[in-house]
Design a protein around this motif. Sequence first.
Motif, mmCIF file in Angstrom:
data_model
loop_
_atom_site.group_PDB
_atom_site.id
_atom_site.type_symbol
_atom_site.label_atom_id
_atom_site.label_comp_id
_atom_site.label_asym_id
_atom_site.label_seq_id
_atom_site.Cartn_x
_atom_site.Cartn_y
_atom_site.Cartn_z
ATOM 1 N N ASN A 4 -0.737 1.337 -2.485
ATOM 2 C CA ASN A 4 -1.965 1.118 -3.237
ATOM 3 C C ASN A 4 -1.802 1.523 -4.701
ATOM 4 O O ASN A 4 -2.201 0.783 -5.611
ATOM 5 C CB ASN A 4 -3.114 1.900 -2.598
ATOM 6 C CG ASN A 4 -4.448 1.604 -3.254
ATOM 7 O OD1 ASN A 4 -4.986 0.512 -3.116
ATOM 8 N ND2 ASN A 4 -4.979 2.591 -3.963
ATOM 9 N N GLU A 5 -1.199 2.668 -4.925
ATOM 10 C CA GLU A 5 -0.995 3.143 -6.291
ATOM 11 C C GLU A 5 -0.056 2.229 -7.068
ATOM 12 O O GLU A 5 -0.313 1.892 -8.228
ATOM 13 C CB GLU A 5 -0.443 4.565 -6.261
ATOM 14 C CG GLU A 5 -0.287 5.187 -7.635
ATOM 15 C CD GLU A 5 0.244 6.611 -7.577
ATOM 16 O OE1 GLU A 5 0.456 7.196 -8.650
ATOM 17 O OE2 GLU A 5 0.465 7.112 -6.460
ATOM 18 N N PHE A 195 -7.722 -6.382 -3.982
ATOM 19 C CA PHE A 195 -7.160 -5.032 -4.123
ATOM 20 C C PHE A 195 -8.274 -3.993 -4.121
ATOM 21 O O PHE A 195 -8.161 -2.945 -3.466
ATOM 22 C CB PHE A 195 -6.350 -4.923 -5.408
ATOM 23 C CG PHE A 195 -5.890 -3.528 -5.706
ATOM 24 C CD1 PHE A 195 -4.772 -2.996 -5.082
ATOM 25 C CD2 PHE A 195 -6.590 -2.719 -6.599
ATOM 26 C CE1 PHE A 195 -4.357 -1.693 -5.332
ATOM 27 C CE2 PHE A 195 -6.185 -1.420 -6.859
ATOM 28 C CZ PHE A 195 -5.067 -0.903 -6.228
ATOM 29 N N SER A 198 -9.419 -2.982 -0.907
ATOM 30 C CA SER A 198 -8.337 -2.430 -0.068
ATOM 31 C C SER A 198 -7.818 -3.463 0.925
ATOM 32 O O SER A 198 -7.479 -3.136 2.073
ATOM 33 C CB SER A 198 -8.812 -1.175 0.670
ATOM 34 O OG SER A 198 -9.221 -0.185 -0.238
ATOM 35 N N ASP A 201 -1.701 -6.199 0.421
ATOM 36 C CA ASP A 201 -0.460 -5.554 0.863
ATOM 37 C C ASP A 201 0.712 -6.280 0.222
ATOM 38 O O ASP A 201 0.562 -7.332 -0.407
ATOM 39 C CB ASP A 201 -0.353 -5.611 2.384
ATOM 40 C CG ASP A 201 0.524 -4.501 2.948
ATOM 41 O OD1 ASP A 201 1.225 -3.820 2.154
ATOM 42 O OD2 ASP A 201 0.522 -4.309 4.172
#
Length: 219
Positions: A4-5, A195, A198, A201
């Motif tokens: 994610n970061e 994004f 969430s 990927d």
Amino acid sequence: MGNNELLGWFLNVKNNDRFSNENRKSCLILALKEARAIAGRDVNGKSKWENAKSSIDFTDEVLENDRWHGCTLLGLTSYLIILDLIGCVFKKKNKSESHDRDGVMNALNNFSFIELEEKKGIKALRNSLTHNFGLANDSHRFSLDSTSSILITIPELAYRKFNSKGKDERSYTIVNGFKICDLVESVYSEVVIQFEKSNIDFADGMYEEKLLENFTIVG
């Protein structure tokens, strides 16, 4: 570092002190900046001209040296490279990709709502421009029409066979290059939206080390 970061930094929606200290740049963001500048768009991807055709700088020098085709094609090519890049790096969670793992198809399958034949036509256009900087290949003969209200018009099946000697306009795949650029901007925006939900990927075959090695620049 979590996915994610890293992906947030790559999309330019998260800061990262480590990458700032390394002077590391996201190839996606670098490509977006260049494509927008070439295509006559502002820093947010919006066209600076109400009439998209006027975004080409028709100065005497450009006209005298027959460069306007190059200006048009270069901006469009840059955007299609970005589309390929997005499909190589990102996918929605729990969404399957096209089995050939093609970047353009993956980007369009995951982040657009256009029809399959349109996706195939855009993939063929990307191949023609990036490989030959031209508008023809074994499967399509393209014609750019900035006045068309349609993104891409695929010929009827009976006229699709490529014939270099043919002059039948019905065999051409008609593309509005400005709308293609708009499409890629919308794909990028959709990646950012997903994004923030969430729901993003790594694409199949992508991982942190590969992203940093192949899709970033230091310096």
